[in-house]
Design a protein around this motif. Structure first.
Motif, short mmCIF file in Angstrom:
data_model
loop_
_atom_site.label_atom_id
_atom_site.label_comp_id
_atom_site.label_asym_id
_atom_site.label_seq_id
_atom_site.Cartn_x
_atom_site.Cartn_y
_atom_site.Cartn_z
N ARG A 64 48.10 35.02 23.38
CA ARG A 64 47.67 36.17 22.76
C ARG A 64 46.56 37.05 23.31
NH1 ARG A 64 47.40 35.99 17.11
NH2 ARG A 64 44.91 35.86 17.02
N ASN A 65 46.42 36.86 24.52
CA ASN A 65 45.05 37.53 25.37
C ASN A 65 45.99 38.73 26.28
OD1 ASN A 65 42.97 35.68 25.03
ND2 ASN A 65 44.48 34.30 26.11
N LEU A 66 45.58 39.87 26.38
CA LEU A 66 46.07 40.97 27.33
C LEU A 66 45.10 41.26 27.92
CD1 LEU A 66 48.53 42.53 28.32
CD2 LEU A 66 48.01 44.17 26.27
N HIS A 67 45.02 41.13 29.36
CA HIS A 67 44.11 41.74 30.46
C HIS A 67 44.67 42.97 30.88
CE1 HIS A 67 41.37 38.10 30.44
NE2 HIS A 67 42.54 37.38 30.02
N LEU A 68 43.83 43.89 31.05
CA LEU A 68 44.06 45.18 31.68
C LEU A 68 43.15 45.33 32.93
CD1 LEU A 68 44.33 47.68 28.56
CD2 LEU A 68 46.16 46.08 29.65
N ARG A 69 43.57 45.48 33.87
CA ARG A 69 42.86 45.69 35.09
C ARG A 69 43.13 47.31 35.51
NH1 ARG A 69 42.38 44.82 41.14
NH2 ARG A 69 40.36 43.91 41.58
N ILE A 70 42.02 48.10 35.02
CA ILE A 70 42.01 49.23 35.31
C ILE A 70 41.23 50.05 36.56
CG2 ILE A 70 41.55 51.51 34.08
CD1 ILE A 70 41.16 49.98 31.44
N SER A 71 41.92 50.81 37.55
CA SER A 71 41.31 51.41 38.75
C SER A 71 41.10 52.62 38.37
CB SER A 71 42.32 51.23 39.77
OG SER A 71 42.72 49.64 39.77
N PHE A 72 39.78 52.99 38.97
CA PHE A 72 39.56 54.49 39.04
C PHE A 72 38.95 55.06 40.54
CE2 PHE A 72 38.32 52.53 35.12
CZ PHE A 72 38.65 53.50 34.04
N ARG A 73 39.19 56.14 40.75
CA ARG A 73 38.43 56.64 41.74
C ARG A 73 37.07 57.18 41.23
NH1 ARG A 73 41.23 56.95 46.05
NH2 ARG A 73 43.47 57.30 46.06
N THR A 74 35.91 57.09 41.91
CA THR A 74 34.60 57.31 41.56
C THR A 74 33.83 58.28 42.36
OG1 THR A 74 33.74 55.12 42.09
CG2 THR A 74 34.66 55.13 40.23
N GLY A 75 34.41 58.87 43.14
CA GLY A 75 33.73 59.62 44.03
C GLY A 75 32.76 59.16 44.98
N ASP A 76 31.31 59.50 45.13
CA ASP A 76 30.48 58.90 45.96
C ASP A 76 29.52 57.89 45.07
OD1 ASP A 76 31.00 60.16 48.57
OD2 ASP A 76 31.10 61.84 47.30
N ALA A 77 29.82 57.67 43.83
CA ALA A 77 28.91 56.76 43.08
C ALA A 77 29.78 55.37 43.32
CB ALA A 77 28.84 57.00 41.65
N MET A 78 28.92 54.22 43.38
CA MET A 78 29.57 53.07 43.27
C MET A 78 30.66 52.93 42.19
SD MET A 78 29.58 49.77 41.76
CE MET A 78 28.15 49.56 40.99
N GLY A 79 30.31 53.68 40.98
CA GLY A 79 31.14 53.63 39.83
C GLY A 79 31.36 52.81 38.84
N MET A 80 30.47 51.84 39.01
CA MET A 80 30.72 50.77 37.84
C MET A 80 30.37 51.12 36.40
SD MET A 80 31.69 47.57 37.87
CE MET A 80 32.90 47.97 36.78
N ASN A 81 29.32 51.84 36.16
CA ASN A 81 29.03 52.66 34.79
C ASN A 81 30.18 53.56 34.40
OD1 ASN A 81 26.54 50.91 34.95
ND2 ASN A 81 25.38 52.73 35.51
N MET A 82 30.58 54.25 35.36
CA MET A 82 31.47 55.31 35.22
C MET A 82 32.71 54.81 34.78
SD MET A 82 33.17 57.83 37.98
CE MET A 82 31.57 58.34 38.54
N ALA A 83 33.37 53.59 35.39
CA ALA A 83 34.35 52.65 35.05
C ALA A 83 34.40 52.03 33.61
CB ALA A 83 34.81 51.73 36.18
N THR A 84 33.11 51.48 33.37
CA THR A 84 32.97 50.84 32.21
C THR A 84 33.08 51.88 31.05
OG1 THR A 84 31.59 49.21 33.15
CG2 THR A 84 31.16 49.59 30.77
N ILE A 85 32.31 53.04 31.16
CA ILE A 85 32.33 53.93 29.90
C ILE A 85 33.99 54.58 29.66
CG2 ILE A 85 31.82 56.29 29.39
CD1 ILE A 85 29.03 55.47 30.81
N ALA A 86 34.59 54.63 30.90
CA ALA A 86 35.92 55.09 30.72
C ALA A 86 36.85 54.19 30.28
CB ALA A 86 36.51 55.65 32.10
N SER A 87 36.57 52.97 30.69
CA SER A 87 37.53 51.87 30.05
C SER A 87 37.31 51.61 28.65
CB SER A 87 37.18 50.57 30.84
OG SER A 87 37.55 50.74 32.21
N GLU A 88 36.10 51.89 27.98
CA GLU A 88 35.75 51.69 26.84
C GLU A 88 36.51 52.76 25.99
OE1 GLU A 88 31.44 51.96 26.41
OE2 GLU A 88 31.10 49.74 26.43
N ALA A 89 36.64 53.98 26.52
CA ALA A 89 37.29 55.24 25.75
C ALA A 89 38.89 54.85 25.78
CB ALA A 89 36.86 56.18 26.47
#
Length: 384
Positions: free
Chosen positions: A165-190
């Motif tokens: 009953r678990n579904l894990h999604l591993r979502i990959s992003f290009r984040t430009g020149d930022a390390m991008g963890m916050n960017m990836a988190t906000i986009a993943s929540e959406a």
């Protein structure tokens, strides 16, 4: 002022910092004036830390010069390293002198993607299938949702990993020149809000630990996270003997028995001599998140005898770095990034190449020292 003012009143005027500092001195009964000797305006650190009371300073040295023949990092570089471990900078410098005498290191970034891996609760197998099918058929809508959260991030891929009953999604992003963890988190929540709305799957957490962030993980070792970088160098036989005081055959055997067999015997996910040393020193110097040294330690060092010469390479599958945002806003860290021409936009992949060559230099020097029986003596002289 309460010491734990936290996010409610961040207080980054110098008087606020001084008040917190005095409160800490009173609470601990200790004089802590060593923490107050810093030059920048505390407001610069407002997005980096809460309850600021001062600064902890770490010695900064340089290693090099080193010749790098990368796609973006090209030429001779001086590398800033912040550490309290004696002998480290000297060792890395020795490795860099060997690399430079051998014509430099070839290096390349093979992949570049930051990941976030939400965990969804589904009703069972059939529901998992429906959710996965919905995702595959609605990529346009998902792209639009991502675009609404960032001007710099770009969705690359969504991998599904169902388990009961678990579904894990591993979502990959290009984040430009930022390390991008916050960017990836906000986009993943959406993305998760959209999926939940359309499929009924319940988002349990935006991070389900398959990202995998700041923890050793085989998925990062195999598939990579951040920048996947490989650096190599062919060291002529005479340079091995002259500069490393060893032989190609001895270093190749040592690497196989130590870094490959020994690491496998220990169940290690890092097949290297001490890659984390170079990653940590360079990350701290340049304002990266030090916790990402965990991913940086997932390095595999390989050595081969090629017609008597030493071929050495390092594979770093998870180099999580940025040249904008985060700790790169701080003055000393910006200076370190300027030393290597990696501050600002369009510099992150170049920085990734420099990280890998720095690790290569440290691995080369340490393997040479161990093969020649010099490691203990070097630490006795420089680090004891």
């Amino acid at each position: 002022m309460a010491v734990q003012d936290g996010l409610k009143n961040r207080g980054y005027e110098r008087k606020d910092v001084n008040e917190r500092f005095k409160a800490v001195e009173e609470l601990t009964g200790e004089r802590l004036t060593e923490l107050t000797d810093y030059t920048f305006d505390p407001s610069i650190a407002s997005k980096n830390i809460e309850n600021m009371i001062g600064v902890t300073q770490i010695p900064l040295g340089f290693a090099g010069p080193v010749q790098i023949n990368g796609d973006l990092a090209q030429g001779s570089f001086i590398i800033p390293l912040a550490t309290t471990e004696g002998a480290l900078v000297a060792s890395v410098s020795r490795g860099m002198s060997v690399i430079t005498a051998s014509g430099g290191s070839r290096v390349r970034v093979f992949e570049d993607a930051m990941t976030r891996a939400p965990i969804l609760r589904v009703d069972g197998i059939d529901h998992s299938v429906k959710v996965i099918e919905w995702i595959s058929k609605h990529t346009k809508e998902i792209d639009e949702v991502v675009s609404s959260t960032t001007n710099h991030g770009q969705l690359m891929d969504i991998e599904a990993f169902p388990n009961g009953r678990n579904l894990h999604l591993r979502i990959s992003f290009r984040t430009g020149d930022a390390m991008g963890m916050n960017m990836a988190t906000i986009a993943s929540e959406a993305i998760c809000r959209l999926i939940s709305k359309e499929t009924g799957a319940v988002t349990v957490s935006v991070s389900g630990n398959m990202c995998t962030d700041k923890k050793p993980a085989s998925i990062n070792l195999i598939r990579g996270r951040g920048k996947h970088v490989i650096a190599e160098c062919r060291v002529p036989k005479d340079i091995v003997e002259k500069k490393l005081h060893s032989t190609t055959q001895a270093i190749v055997e040592l690497n196989t028995r130590k870094n490959l067999v020994g690491s496998a015997m220990a169940g290690s996910m890092g097949f290297n001599a001490h890659a984390a040393n170079m990653v940590a020193a360079l990350y701290i110097a340049t304002g990266q998140d030090p916790a990402h040294v965990v991913e940086g330690s997932l390095c595999m060092t390989t050595c081969e005898d090629v017609d008597g010469d030493l071929y050495i390479a390092v594979r770093l599958p998870a180099v999580d770095i940025g040249t904008v945002g985060g700790g790169t806003r701080l003055p000393s860290q910006q200076a370190a990034l300027r030393m290597i021409g990696c501050l600002g936009d369009e510099k992150a992949r170049k920085f990734g190449e420099i990280v890998a060559v720095t690790v290569l230099a440290g691995e080369l020097s340490t393997l040479g020292a161990q093969a020649a029986g010099q490691l203990a003596e070097a630490h006795k002289q420089l680090g004891h």
